[in-house]
Design a protein around this motif. Sequence first.
Motif, PDB file in Angstrom:
ATOM      1  N   SER A  19       0.826  -1.218   0.000  1.00 56.10           N
ATOM      2  CA  SER A  19       0.000   0.000   0.000  1.00 56.10           C
ATOM      3  C   SER A  19       0.854   1.260   0.000  1.00 56.10           C
ATOM      4  O   SER A  19       1.888   1.330   0.693  1.00 56.10           O
ATOM      5  N   ILE A  20       0.382   2.261  -0.724  1.00 63.60           N
ATOM      6  CA  ILE A  20       1.092   3.545  -0.747  1.00 63.60           C
ATOM      7  C   ILE A  20       1.124   4.149   0.661  1.00 63.60           C
ATOM      8  O   ILE A  20       2.129   4.741   1.076  1.00 63.60           O
ATOM      9  N   ASP A  69     -14.674   1.566   8.348  1.00 64.97           N
ATOM     10  CA  ASP A  69     -15.228   1.635   6.999  1.00 64.97           C
ATOM     11  C   ASP A  69     -15.667   3.083   6.827  1.00 64.97           C
ATOM     12  O   ASP A  69     -16.517   3.566   7.597  1.00 64.97           O
ATOM     13  N   VAL A  70     -15.114   3.789   5.858  1.00 69.63           N
ATOM     14  CA  VAL A  70     -15.414   5.222   5.726  1.00 69.63           C
ATOM     15  C   VAL A  70     -16.879   5.480   5.364  1.00 69.63           C
ATOM     16  O   VAL A  70     -17.332   6.621   5.383  1.00 69.63           O
ATOM     17  N   THR A 149      -3.947  10.746  -5.272  1.00 72.89           N
ATOM     18  CA  THR A 149      -4.699  10.774  -6.516  1.00 72.89           C
ATOM     19  C   THR A 149      -3.841  10.227  -7.659  1.00 72.89           C
ATOM     20  O   THR A 149      -2.699   9.793  -7.444  1.00 72.89           O
ATOM     21  N   LYS A 167     -11.406  10.610  -9.154  1.00 73.40           N
ATOM     22  CA  LYS A 167     -10.199  11.384  -8.819  1.00 73.40           C
ATOM     23  C   LYS A 167     -10.356  12.860  -9.206  1.00 73.40           C
ATOM     24  O   LYS A 167      -9.842  13.739  -8.522  1.00 73.40           O
ATOM     25  N   LEU A 196       1.799   2.101  -9.224  1.00 70.68           N
ATOM     26  CA  LEU A 196       2.518   1.160  -8.367  1.00 70.68           C
ATOM     27  C   LEU A 196       1.642  -0.061  -8.155  1.00 70.68           C
ATOM     28  O   LEU A 196       0.425   0.077  -7.977  1.00 70.68           O
ATOM     29  N   THR A 198      -0.324  -2.465  -6.395  1.00 73.37           N
ATOM     30  CA  THR A 198      -0.939  -2.627  -5.067  1.00 73.37           C
ATOM     31  C   THR A 198      -2.232  -3.413  -5.249  1.00 73.37           C
ATOM     32  O   THR A 198      -2.632  -3.699  -6.374  1.00 73.37           O
ATOM     33  N   SER A 200      -5.289  -2.333  -4.861  1.00 72.75           N
ATOM     34  CA  SER A 200      -6.240  -1.514  -5.616  1.00 72.75           C
ATOM     35  C   SER A 200      -5.881  -1.452  -7.096  1.00 72.75           C
ATOM     36  O   SER A 200      -6.734  -1.607  -7.958  1.00 72.75           O
TER      37      SER A 200
HETATM   38  O1  0WD Z   1      -0.756   2.891  -8.771  1.00 69.02           O
HETATM   39  C1  0WD Z   1      -1.313   3.059  -7.697  1.00 69.02           C
HETATM   40  N1  0WD Z   1      -1.395   2.089  -6.807  1.00 69.02           N
HETATM   41  C2  0WD Z   1      -1.873   4.407  -7.387  1.00 69.02           C
HETATM   42  C3  0WD Z   1      -2.756   4.559  -6.342  1.00 69.02           C
HETATM   43  C4  0WD Z   1      -1.454   5.544  -8.222  1.00 69.02           C
HETATM   44  C5  0WD Z   1      -2.007   6.805  -7.792  1.00 69.02           C
HETATM   45  C6  0WD Z   1      -2.899   6.901  -6.769  1.00 69.02           C
HETATM   46  N2  0WD Z   1      -3.277   5.783  -6.059  1.00 69.02           N
HETATM   47  C7  0WD Z   1      -4.214   5.963  -4.969  1.00 69.02           C
HETATM   48  C8  0WD Z   1      -5.419   5.067  -4.937  1.00 69.02           C
HETATM   49  O2  0WD Z   1      -6.418   5.463  -5.855  1.00 69.02           O
HETATM   50  C9  0WD Z   1      -5.861   5.266  -3.501  1.00 69.02           C
HETATM   51  O3  0WD Z   1      -6.552   6.496  -3.359  1.00 69.02           O
HETATM   52  O4  0WD Z   1      -3.574   5.728  -3.742  1.00 69.02           O
HETATM   53  C10 0WD Z   1      -4.532   5.379  -2.764  1.00 69.02           C
HETATM   54  C11 0WD Z   1      -4.079   4.114  -2.079  1.00 69.02           C
HETATM   55  O5  0WD Z   1      -4.136   3.063  -3.016  1.00 69.02           O
HETATM   56  P1  0WD Z   1      -3.137   1.824  -3.025  1.00 69.02           P
HETATM   57  O6  0WD Z   1      -2.118   1.974  -1.977  1.00 69.02           O
HETATM   58  O7  0WD Z   1      -2.758   1.612  -4.438  1.00 69.02           O
HETATM   59  O8  0WD Z   1      -4.138   0.607  -2.718  1.00 69.02           O
HETATM   60  P2  0WD Z   1      -4.428  -0.332  -1.464  1.00 69.02           P
HETATM   61  O9  0WD Z   1      -3.177  -0.836  -0.857  1.00 69.02           O
HETATM   62  O10 0WD Z   1      -5.421  -1.367  -1.956  1.00 69.02           O
HETATM   63  O11 0WD Z   1      -5.158   0.655  -0.447  1.00 69.02           O
HETATM   64  C12 0WD Z   1      -6.397   1.243  -0.688  1.00 69.02           C
HETATM   65  C13 0WD Z   1      -7.235   0.941   0.512  1.00 69.02           C
HETATM   66  C14 0WD Z   1      -8.008  -0.361   0.574  1.00 69.02           C
HETATM   67  O12 0WD Z   1      -7.430  -1.457   0.324  1.00 69.02           O
HETATM   68  P3  0WD Z   1      -8.354  -2.676  -0.295  1.00 69.02           P
HETATM   69  O13 0WD Z   1      -7.483  -3.149  -1.390  1.00 69.02           O
HETATM   70  O14 0WD Z   1      -8.515  -3.584   0.849  1.00 69.02           O
HETATM   71  O15 0WD Z   1      -9.659  -2.091  -0.826  1.00 69.02           O
HETATM   72  O16 0WD Z   1      -8.361   1.755   0.643  1.00 69.02           O
HETATM   73  C15 0WD Z   1      -9.049   1.222   1.762  1.00 69.02           C
HETATM   74  C16 0WD Z   1      -8.606  -0.188   1.945  1.00 69.02           C
HETATM   75  O17 0WD Z   1      -7.698  -0.333   3.011  1.00 69.02           O
HETATM   76  N3  0WD Z   1     -10.480   1.219   1.596  1.00 69.02           N
HETATM   77  C17 0WD Z   1     -11.292   1.610   2.577  1.00 69.02           C
HETATM   78  N4  0WD Z   1     -11.020   2.080   3.806  1.00 69.02           N
HETATM   79  C18 0WD Z   1     -12.068   2.377   4.570  1.00 69.02           C
HETATM   80  N5  0WD Z   1     -13.346   2.243   4.180  1.00 69.02           N
HETATM   81  C19 0WD Z   1     -12.586   1.433   2.083  1.00 69.02           C
HETATM   82  C20 0WD Z   1     -13.641   1.774   2.950  1.00 69.02           C
HETATM   83  N6  0WD Z   1     -14.922   1.638   2.612  1.00 69.02           N
HETATM   84  N7  0WD Z   1     -12.521   0.921   0.831  1.00 69.02           N
HETATM   85  C21 0WD Z   1     -11.222   0.814   0.540  1.00 69.02           C
END
Ligand code: 0WD
Length: 259
Positions: A19-20, A69-70, A149, A167, A196, A198, A200
Motif C-alpha cells: 500500500s502507498i 469503513d469510511v 490521486t 479522482k 505502483l 498494489t 487496488s
Molecule cells: O498505482 C497506484 N497504486 C496508485 C494509487 C497511483 C495513484 C494513486 N493511487 C491511490 C489510490 O487510488 C488510492 O486512493 O492511492 C490510494 C491508495 O491506493 P493503493 O495503496 O494503491 O491501494 P491499497 O493498498 O489497496 O489501499 C487502498 C485501501 C483499501 O485497500 P483494499 O485493497 O482492501 O480495498 O483503501 C481502503 C482499503 O484499506 N479502503 C477503505 N477504507 C475504509 N473504508 C474502504 C472503505 N470503505 N474501501 C477501501
Amino acid sequence: MGLFEGKKGLVFGIANDHSIAWAITQQLHAEGAEMGFTHLPDKDPERPRMERRLRKLVDDFDKFILPCDVQNEENLDAVFAKAKEEFGEIDFVLHSIAYAPMDDLKGPVHNVSRDGFKLSMEISCYSLISLASRARKILKPGGNILSLTYLGGEKVIPGYNIMGVCKSALESTIEYLANELGPEGFRVNALSAGPLKTLSSSAVGEFDQMTKLYESFSPLRRNITPEEVGKTGMFLMSDQASGISGENLHVDAGYHIMG
Ligand code: 0WD
C-alpha cells in the motif's frame, strides 16, 4: 532530530505492505511521528485478516489500531474520538483510500451503474470530506491533510474509467477544502503518484501497459518507486511544506508533462 518528532497523526488506507500509505508511513515513522491506524473492518471476526495484516506492519510503533469503513459514521466518530483521547490534538491525516466495484471499474464510464457510481464516489471522494470535517476539530494550527490521486483525474487514461471521474472530484474537493480550512491554519494537498502495483491498482485494467508507458515516455524514462512516493508524502505533511496548500504534486517521473 526527525522532522516529525513530537508530531501525531492518523493514517487511513494501509491494506498490506504494498500500500502507498505503508510507503508513506515508513517515512513518517523514520522521522519520529506517532500514529494511529485504521483498517477495513473484517467481515468474519473469527478470521481478522485485515487487522492482522496491518498489525504485523505497525505493531512496533502504532499508538492504536481501529477498524474503520469510511461509509460508517460511527466508525469514523470512534477513530477521531480515540485520536482525541490518545493525542489531544493531531498534526496530520493521511487519506489513502479508493474503491469502485469491479463491474463498474472494468467497463466504460457510460455503462457505470447508478449504485456503482454512488459507492465509488462515496468511498473515493466523500470519505475525504468525512475525514476533513472531523479532523479540523482536533488538528493543530499548521496541521494538514494529504490525499492520494492519479493523473487519470486530470486526463483520460484508458482503463482508469470511473476511478478517473472519482479522482477529478477528489482533486476539486481538495482545492475547496484547502480554501475553506486555510483560514483555520490547515493545509490540504494531493500527491499524484505514478502507477505502483498494489491491491487496488491490480483491479485497474491495462495497469501493465501503463507502467510500460512510464518507462518509455516519462522524462526520467522509468517508473517511480514506493520509497519516492513515501518520501514526498512525508515532505508534504511536514513543516518543510508549510507554504504548500491546494497543491497536486506529481511523483510520476515527470510523466504528466508529456503530450
Ligand atoms: O498505482 C497506484 N497504486 C496508485 C494509487 C497511483 C495513484 C494513486 N493511487 C491511490 C489510490 O487510488 C488510492 O486512493 O492511492 C490510494 C491508495 O491506493 P493503493 O495503496 O494503491 O491501494 P491499497 O493498498 O489497496 O489501499 C487502498 C485501501 C483499501 O485497500 P483494499 O485493497 O482492501 O480495498 O483503501 C481502503 C482499503 O484499506 N479502503 C477503505 N477504507 C475504509 N473504508 C474502504 C472503505 N470503505 N474501501 C477501501
